[in-house]
Design a protein around this motif. Sequence first.
Motif, PDB file in Angstrom:
ATOM      1  N   LYS A  16      42.151  43.633  37.790  1.00  0.00           N
ATOM      2  CA  LYS A  16      42.944  42.476  38.211  1.00  0.00           C
ATOM      3  C   LYS A  16      44.219  42.909  38.921  1.00  0.00           C
ATOM      4  O   LYS A  16      44.585  42.353  39.959  1.00  0.00           O
ATOM      5  CB  LYS A  16      43.281  41.625  36.982  1.00  0.00           C
ATOM      6  CG  LYS A  16      44.045  40.352  37.303  1.00  0.00           C
ATOM      7  CD  LYS A  16      44.283  39.530  36.049  1.00  0.00           C
ATOM      8  CE  LYS A  16      45.046  38.248  36.360  1.00  0.00           C
ATOM      9  NZ  LYS A  16      45.302  37.446  35.140  1.00  0.00           N
ATOM     10  N   VAL A  40      42.884  38.876  29.959  1.00  0.00           N
ATOM     11  CA  VAL A  40      41.551  39.471  30.081  1.00  0.00           C
ATOM     12  C   VAL A  40      41.221  40.111  28.740  1.00  0.00           C
ATOM     13  O   VAL A  40      42.070  40.206  27.852  1.00  0.00           O
ATOM     14  CB  VAL A  40      41.481  40.521  31.212  1.00  0.00           C
ATOM     15  CG1 VAL A  40      41.610  39.878  32.582  1.00  0.00           C
ATOM     16  CG2 VAL A  40      42.564  41.590  31.028  1.00  0.00           C
ATOM     17  N   MET A  99      31.370  46.382  33.656  1.00  0.00           N
ATOM     18  CA  MET A  99      32.529  45.510  33.583  1.00  0.00           C
ATOM     19  C   MET A  99      32.888  44.976  34.970  1.00  0.00           C
ATOM     20  O   MET A  99      33.208  43.795  35.146  1.00  0.00           O
ATOM     21  CB  MET A  99      33.722  46.273  33.002  1.00  0.00           C
ATOM     22  CG  MET A  99      34.804  45.387  32.453  1.00  0.00           C
ATOM     23  SD  MET A  99      34.285  44.564  30.933  1.00  0.00           S
ATOM     24  CE  MET A  99      34.237  45.966  29.831  1.00  0.00           C
ATOM     25  N   ALA A 156      32.922  41.149  36.265  1.00  0.00           N
ATOM     26  CA  ALA A 156      34.132  40.560  36.843  1.00  0.00           C
ATOM     27  C   ALA A 156      33.848  40.023  38.243  1.00  0.00           C
ATOM     28  O   ALA A 156      34.342  38.960  38.635  1.00  0.00           O
ATOM     29  CB  ALA A 156      35.257  41.594  36.893  1.00  0.00           C
ATOM     30  N   GLN A 186      39.454  45.637  32.653  1.00  0.00           N
ATOM     31  CA  GLN A 186      39.534  44.382  33.409  1.00  0.00           C
ATOM     32  C   GLN A 186      40.958  44.136  33.894  1.00  0.00           C
ATOM     33  O   GLN A 186      41.160  43.596  34.985  1.00  0.00           O
ATOM     34  CB  GLN A 186      39.066  43.224  32.531  1.00  0.00           C
ATOM     35  CG  GLN A 186      37.579  43.268  32.213  1.00  0.00           C
ATOM     36  CD  GLN A 186      37.184  42.251  31.169  1.00  0.00           C
ATOM     37  OE1 GLN A 186      37.940  41.951  30.249  1.00  0.00           O
ATOM     38  NE2 GLN A 186      35.979  41.719  31.293  1.00  0.00           N
TER      39      GLN A 186
END
Length: 233
Positions: free
Chosen positions: A168, A159, A204, A208, A164
Amino acid sequence: MSIEQLKADVSECVTFLAQAKCARVKSALTQAKAEAEREIVNLEIKARLAAERQAAGNGGDAKRYLHELTDYGWDQSAKFVKLFITLNGVQNCAEDAVTVKYTEHSLQLHVRDLNGKDFGLTVNNLLHAIDVEKSYRKIKTDMVAIYMKKAEEGQNWDVLTAIQKRIKQKQEGELKKDDDNPEGALVNIMKQMYNSGDSKTKQMIAKAWTQSQEKARFGNEGGGLGGIGDLDV
């Protein structure tokens, strides 16, 4: 608050991050560091614009506003992480009107006076360190391409940013705990992080989420994840 004080805050956050062991403490320090870095960027841009207006000696520049960019694409090679920012007509700007300021873990793009507007993009908390001296940018037709030299060549960035990465990891961790309802778990994770995050974090997360929906639709037509509509994006 002055830029000098904000830089001192960033430095202190970095020191504490190196000592912190608790995930919650690390998250809070990372967020505080990102917030201070954003304030530094904003103050620097305002100071630059003020200096330009004073040098110009006319009121025309005073009507120019900074438009914050949030959309970009990225890719990587063994040596570079590459960002691609679409800006119509940017190739008509003077070379010195398109600048990028780098730190080891962030970048700030500033495009001055493009069709009477200024544009800025800030990316903080890069996943890994970059080599500031060997990073550069290119102006292409309707696009700015930024090449960030990896401090460690060959290192794979799964990423772009640490934010991020945390998203994840939380997704993967929560999905393992709730195998019976993975979609519901993912929605709850995204909502929780969105509601507690700052503006950049929310941007962000929204990006995502959009990407995850696109992948879900591509892999299983009609089987995308639902429920994110409750987020006030």
